[in-house]
Design a protein around this motif. Structure first.
Motif, mmCIF file in Angstrom:
data_model
loop_
_atom_site.group_PDB
_atom_site.id
_atom_site.type_symbol
_atom_site.label_atom_id
_atom_site.label_comp_id
_atom_site.label_asym_id
_atom_site.label_seq_id
_atom_site.Cartn_x
_atom_site.Cartn_y
_atom_site.Cartn_z
ATOM 1 N N ALA A 142 2.579 12.904 6.412
ATOM 2 C CA ALA A 142 1.765 11.408 6.180
ATOM 3 C C ALA A 142 1.753 10.512 7.315
ATOM 4 C CB ALA A 142 2.281 10.849 4.867
ATOM 5 N N ALA A 143 0.312 10.109 7.707
ATOM 6 C CA ALA A 143 0.316 9.179 8.759
ATOM 7 C C ALA A 143 1.047 7.930 8.176
ATOM 8 C CB ALA A 143 -0.888 9.033 8.946
ATOM 9 N N ARG A 144 1.849 7.209 8.954
ATOM 10 C CA ARG A 144 2.371 5.936 8.684
ATOM 11 C C ARG A 144 1.138 4.840 8.110
ATOM 12 N NH1 ARG A 144 2.853 5.471 14.875
ATOM 13 N NH2 ARG A 144 4.839 6.986 14.456
ATOM 14 N N HIS A 145 1.439 4.099 7.016
ATOM 15 C CA HIS A 145 0.559 3.651 6.486
ATOM 16 C C HIS A 145 1.120 2.187 5.757
ATOM 17 C CE1 HIS A 145 1.751 6.442 3.341
ATOM 18 N NE2 HIS A 145 1.423 5.541 2.501
ATOM 19 N N ILE A 146 0.327 1.308 5.402
ATOM 20 C CA ILE A 146 0.469 0.011 4.695
ATOM 21 C C ILE A 146 -0.323 -0.018 3.294
ATOM 22 C CG2 ILE A 146 0.663 -2.305 4.577
ATOM 23 C CD1 ILE A 146 1.034 -2.211 7.607
ATOM 24 N N HIS A 147 0.129 -0.080 2.103
ATOM 25 C CA HIS A 147 -0.491 -0.241 0.849
ATOM 26 C C HIS A 147 -0.426 -1.841 0.934
ATOM 27 C CE1 HIS A 147 -0.226 3.626 -0.790
ATOM 28 N NE2 HIS A 147 1.051 3.748 -0.265
ATOM 29 N N MET A 148 -1.768 -2.327 0.665
ATOM 30 C CA MET A 148 -1.740 -3.571 0.255
ATOM 31 C C MET A 148 -2.744 -3.955 -0.681
ATOM 32 S SD MET A 148 -2.506 -5.659 3.882
ATOM 33 C CE MET A 148 -1.194 -5.753 5.098
ATOM 34 N N HIS A 149 -2.257 -5.009 -1.680
ATOM 35 C CA HIS A 149 -3.373 -5.404 -2.696
ATOM 36 C C HIS A 149 -4.214 -6.296 -1.958
ATOM 37 C CE1 HIS A 149 -4.551 -8.287 -5.890
ATOM 38 N NE2 HIS A 149 -4.199 -7.222 -6.821
ATOM 39 N N THR A 150 -5.513 -6.385 -2.679
ATOM 40 C CA THR A 150 -6.554 -7.136 -1.871
ATOM 41 C C THR A 150 -6.195 -8.774 -1.503
ATOM 42 O OG1 THR A 150 -7.157 -7.716 -4.176
ATOM 43 C CG2 THR A 150 -8.250 -5.887 -3.165
ATOM 44 N N ALA A 151 -5.364 -9.108 -2.413
ATOM 45 C CA ALA A 151 -4.990 -10.589 -2.002
ATOM 46 C C ALA A 151 -4.100 -10.487 -0.715
ATOM 47 C CB ALA A 151 -4.189 -11.098 -3.294
ATOM 48 N N ASP A 152 -3.121 -9.360 -0.657
ATOM 49 C CA ASP A 152 -2.303 -9.329 0.591
ATOM 50 C C ASP A 152 -3.188 -9.243 1.690
ATOM 51 O OD1 ASP A 152 0.199 -9.679 -0.913
ATOM 52 O OD2 ASP A 152 -0.024 -7.385 -1.396
ATOM 53 N N ALA A 153 -4.350 -8.367 1.742
ATOM 54 C CA ALA A 153 -4.864 -8.047 2.747
ATOM 55 C C ALA A 153 -5.658 -9.329 3.404
ATOM 56 C CB ALA A 153 -6.004 -6.977 2.430
ATOM 57 N N GLU A 154 -6.087 -10.116 2.270
ATOM 58 C CA GLU A 154 -6.563 -11.503 2.772
ATOM 59 C C GLU A 154 -5.761 -12.321 3.454
ATOM 60 O OE1 GLU A 154 -8.666 -15.260 0.411
ATOM 61 O OE2 GLU A 154 -9.534 -13.381 -0.272
ATOM 62 N N ASP A 155 -4.510 -12.308 2.868
ATOM 63 C CA ASP A 155 -3.266 -13.063 3.410
ATOM 64 C C ASP A 155 -2.822 -12.605 4.877
ATOM 65 O OD1 ASP A 155 -3.156 -14.611 1.196
ATOM 66 O OD2 ASP A 155 -1.146 -13.748 0.541
ATOM 67 N N PHE A 156 -3.059 -11.406 5.279
ATOM 68 C CA PHE A 156 -2.810 -10.984 6.494
ATOM 69 C C PHE A 156 -4.082 -10.779 7.342
ATOM 70 C CE2 PHE A 156 0.846 -9.345 4.279
ATOM 71 C CZ PHE A 156 1.918 -9.140 5.335
ATOM 72 N N GLY A 157 -5.143 -11.140 6.802
ATOM 73 C CA GLY A 157 -6.329 -11.215 7.658
ATOM 74 C C GLY A 157 -6.822 -9.605 8.096
ATOM 75 N N VAL A 158 -6.616 -8.756 7.161
ATOM 76 C CA VAL A 158 -6.874 -7.163 7.580
ATOM 77 C C VAL A 158 -7.817 -6.787 6.563
ATOM 78 C CG1 VAL A 158 -4.792 -6.986 8.863
ATOM 79 C CG2 VAL A 158 -4.807 -6.500 6.340
ATOM 80 N N ASN A 159 -8.516 -5.547 6.656
ATOM 81 C CA ASN A 159 -9.351 -4.905 5.884
ATOM 82 C C ASN A 159 -8.938 -3.403 5.548
ATOM 83 O OD1 ASN A 159 -11.824 -7.276 5.589
ATOM 84 N ND2 ASN A 159 -11.781 -6.797 7.848
ATOM 85 N N ASP A 160 -9.458 -2.810 4.464
ATOM 86 C CA ASP A 160 -9.104 -1.488 4.395
ATOM 87 C C ASP A 160 -9.662 -0.605 5.484
ATOM 88 O OD1 ASP A 160 -8.321 0.697 2.637
ATOM 89 O OD2 ASP A 160 -10.392 1.200 2.351
ATOM 90 N N LYS A 161 -8.605 0.487 5.890
ATOM 91 C CA LYS A 161 -9.047 1.290 6.819
ATOM 92 C C LYS A 161 -8.639 0.669 8.308
ATOM 93 C CE LYS A 161 -11.726 4.784 4.394
ATOM 94 N NZ LYS A 161 -12.189 4.252 3.263
ATOM 95 N N ASP A 162 -8.220 -0.755 8.551
ATOM 96 C CA ASP A 162 -7.995 -1.032 9.726
ATOM 97 C C ASP A 162 -6.677 -0.157 10.381
ATOM 98 O OD1 ASP A 162 -9.910 -3.052 9.812
ATOM 99 O OD2 ASP A 162 -8.572 -4.811 9.320
ATOM 100 N N ARG A 163 -6.633 -0.337 11.507
ATOM 101 C CA ARG A 163 -5.484 -0.011 12.174
ATOM 102 C C ARG A 163 -4.636 -0.957 12.858
ATOM 103 N NH1 ARG A 163 -4.302 5.780 10.843
ATOM 104 N NH2 ARG A 163 -6.255 6.708 10.431
ATOM 105 N N VAL A 164 -3.451 -1.052 12.609
ATOM 106 C CA VAL A 164 -2.421 -2.364 13.206
ATOM 107 C C VAL A 164 -1.042 -1.609 13.914
ATOM 108 C CG1 VAL A 164 -3.641 -3.993 11.315
ATOM 109 C CG2 VAL A 164 -1.237 -2.479 10.983
ATOM 110 N N LYS A 165 -0.436 -2.594 14.253
ATOM 111 C CA LYS A 165 0.851 -2.141 14.853
ATOM 112 C C LYS A 165 1.723 -2.888 14.095
ATOM 113 C CE LYS A 165 -1.005 -2.099 19.644
ATOM 114 N NZ LYS A 165 -0.602 -2.541 21.021
#
Length: 190
Positions: free
Chosen positions: A119-142
């Motif tokens: 499995a590729a490394r990944h982050i699960h985020m609730h929609t509210a968490d994504a807003e707090d982090f400033g990211v979107n579904d399917k973004d790739r981050v470090k």
């Protein structure tokens, strides 16, 4: 803006289809939950199976519930070496062209032609968490891991859903290389 989140190590496990549950454990068998996992609705089961590869067998691989559309075996790259297969690093559910194996349960066995992935490394985020982090579904981050064996994980997939709980997942090999344990805090880098 938020930038830290917990990490968790994912050991080898299998997600079974309803069809394969019937074959491996018997007609009418229902999976027996032993504990809830961090992601809502996901759980570890009492049931275990053996995964037989061309070179060796992984005995007692934990089944996770609930049943899925397609059977998927998630292993580390080291587990792949033990089995004698090369599991591709993939997002969950992306099984096309992956190696297969024989699955052995207490009531039967089944040969799958594909389904083994690292499995590729990944982050699960609730929609509210994504807003707090400033990211979107399917973004790739470090993601930066501190400490004596600190490192930066690249190409970390962000998965956003209103039912997810905030947590990064890596396999045991990756977690051990970084010297992390379940619940350690890591830093998301956009």
């Amino acid at each position: 803006m938020k930038n830290t989140l917990p990490i968790a190590l994912s050991n080898r496990h299998v997600h079974l289809s309803e069809e394969h549950i019937k074959i491996l454990f018997g007609e009418g068998h229902e999976l027996n939950k032993t504990k809830d996992l961090s992601q809502p609705g996901q759980y570890a089961c009492e049931e275990k199976i053996d995964v037989v590869g061309p070179k060796n067998t992984l005995k007692g691989v934990r089944v996770l519930g609930p049943a899925r559309k397609n059977t998927q075996i998630e292993v580390s790259l080291a587990d792949g070496f033990t089995l004698g297969v090369v599991p591709p690093v993939r997002d969950s559910g992306d099984l096309a062209g992956s190696p297969g194996a024989k699955l052995v349960g207490p009531k039967g066995e089944v040969q799958i032609t594909e389904g083994i992935i690292a499995a590729a490394r990944h982050i699960h985020m609730h929609t509210a968490d994504a807003e707090d982090f400033g990211v979107n579904d399917k973004d790739r981050v470090k993601v930066r891991v501190g400490g004596e064996r600190g490192l930066i994980f690249e190409n970390v997939l962000v998965r956003v859903h209103p039912e997810y709980a905030l947590e990064m997942h890596v396999d045991v090999d990756e977690g051990n290389a970084a010297g992390v344990k379940n619940g350690d805090m890591v830093e998301l880098i956009k």
